[in-house]
Design a protein around this motif. Sequence first.
Motif, PDB file in Angstrom:
ATOM      1  N   ILE A 114       2.136   1.153   7.713  1.00 54.22           N
ATOM      2  CA  ILE A 114       3.455   0.545   7.575  1.00 54.22           C
ATOM      3  C   ILE A 114       3.422  -0.908   8.043  1.00 54.22           C
ATOM      4  CG2 ILE A 114       5.865   0.686   8.318  1.00 54.22           C
ATOM      5  CD1 ILE A 114       5.486   3.692   8.612  1.00 54.22           C
TER       6      ILE A 114
ATOM      7  N   CYS B 273       6.524   2.053   1.361  1.00 53.27           N
ATOM      8  CA  CYS B 273       5.862   2.962   2.313  1.00 53.27           C
ATOM      9  C   CYS B 273       6.590   4.296   2.432  1.00 53.27           C
ATOM     10  CB  CYS B 273       5.773   2.299   3.694  1.00 53.27           C
ATOM     11  SG  CYS B 273       4.726   0.849   3.748  1.00 53.27           S
ATOM     12  N   TYR B 274       7.273   4.698   1.364  1.00 53.58           N
ATOM     13  CA  TYR B 274       8.029   5.958   1.494  1.00 53.58           C
ATOM     14  C   TYR B 274       7.088   7.147   1.691  1.00 53.58           C
ATOM     15  CZ  TYR B 274       6.867   7.133  -3.361  1.00 53.58           C
ATOM     16  OH  TYR B 274       6.207   7.434  -4.517  1.00 53.58           O
TER      17      TYR B 274
ATOM     18  N   LEU C 273      10.075  -0.423   3.368  1.00 54.07           N
ATOM     19  CA  LEU C 273      10.470   0.988   3.324  1.00 54.07           C
ATOM     20  C   LEU C 273      10.329   1.565   1.921  1.00 54.07           C
ATOM     21  CD1 LEU C 273      13.633   0.945   5.620  1.00 54.07           C
ATOM     22  CD2 LEU C 273      11.324   1.694   6.191  1.00 54.07           C
TER      23      LEU C 273
ATOM     24  N   GLU D 133       4.240   7.104   3.402  1.00 52.18           N
ATOM     25  CA  GLU D 133       3.872   7.101   4.825  1.00 52.18           C
ATOM     26  C   GLU D 133       5.044   7.547   5.698  1.00 52.18           C
ATOM     27  OE1 GLU D 133       3.221   4.739   2.739  1.00 52.18           O
ATOM     28  OE2 GLU D 133       1.024   4.614   2.680  1.00 52.18           O
ATOM     29  N   MET D 134       6.269   7.164   5.303  1.00 48.10           N
ATOM     30  CA  MET D 134       7.446   7.595   6.059  1.00 48.10           C
ATOM     31  C   MET D 134       7.633   9.105   5.966  1.00 48.10           C
ATOM     32  SD  MET D 134       8.575   4.844   7.434  1.00 48.10           S
ATOM     33  CE  MET D 134      10.148   5.434   8.042  1.00 48.10           C
TER      34      MET D 134
END
Length: 423
Positions: free
Chosen positions: A393, A304-305, A301, A307-308
């Motif tokens: 992710i 991949c912030y 997480l 992508e989030m």
Amino acid sequence: MKFGKSICVLNVGGTRYAFTREVIRDFPLRRVSRLHACATEKEVLELCDDYDRERNEFFFDRHAQAFVFIMLYVRSGKLRFVPGVCELSFYTEMLYWGLESVHLDSCCQKRLDDRMSEIGLDTLSELDVGVSGDESQSSGSPVRRLTGRAKWLETMRKTFEEPNSSVFAQLLASVSVIFVLVSMIMMCASTLPDWDTAKRNTVEEHRTVEAVCIGWFTAECIVRFLVAKSKWDFIRRPLNVIDVISITPYYVTMALAQAGVPGAGLGVAGVVLRVLRMMRVFWLMKLARHFLGLQTLGLTLTRCYREMVMLMVFVFVAMAIYSALAQLLEYGLDLGTQNPDYASIPAAAWWVIISMTTVGYGDVYPVTVGGRVLGGMCVVSGIVLLALPITFIYHSFVQCYHELKLRSARYTRSLSVEMLQRA
């Protein structure tokens, strides 16, 4: 060192470096610093490849360019790979001089982990690079030899922060996990209908168990703060913030109880107390220190912030569009079949999100032909939009898992070596 001149010359692959005896004694590289303790030439030749007594020159048949980068690390504290040199070859040079992968910068650690994962290695053996048994003891330890209080603080820090660093650290981690599980079981049981009756009969036992658990968590947090290298970095770490958030409610509750505020009051104070008690659920986050899966999730997480955020943007944009259209088709056109469940855009947004995620509770559904067509489009587009960032992710999750697995394997191997040496 009881022989030779006061100036020592290190000849590494043809490149010479001159140092005084005092510098050699306190040299950060373990193989070099051990030369000072040698009393005979035989002991010296166990550490280097050749020795010239007249010039007091020590020969090392190693990669000269790699040693240049290692010397840059000695001076600046930053260790990076040599451009154009295989990561594993440079890692063998590091092991030879007494360094480990933890001394690499984070970007180079990632490259090394990826490379070792590709060829199916958890770690390299010291025997593969010609490191002696005594030198293998330095694996995973700081480059500079710590003494006294600094060594004790480093040992305590590793014990509390790295569960795989020693047997005692594993025991401490196991005890912490037991306390977390006991606390969560008690919190879950406290919501049962028969809990109040049981609590009246054994109120002292429940208070004692809760106090012991909180005492353990508080002591653990305080010790970790005291032995931390940087107090500011300790405060900024998310897991440490969660620890404080999960511990504080107990003391706030006790303070309010001492002030005479009833725990089951109907006012604002009672609501605050109940909210604070439920915040103990954050204790579960403490398990992230001891379980590889939770660590992998947190690291994924973090990386991949972007992508989030992109995923959230996709969802919110689609919600805004489909909510407005659904409210118009089901309620706004006023064609005699108004659906009260879609009386507003926020109300329609609930239907959109459960449709896009393919949950479909069935509590809200369209009744007009246009609304049903829109619903089908909403479901299909939701599947596509959610699937787009998931690939990135997923790959990041697999990569983070391999990195943490390799790191854990290194700690486990160091622990096994330590236990064998003690035996």
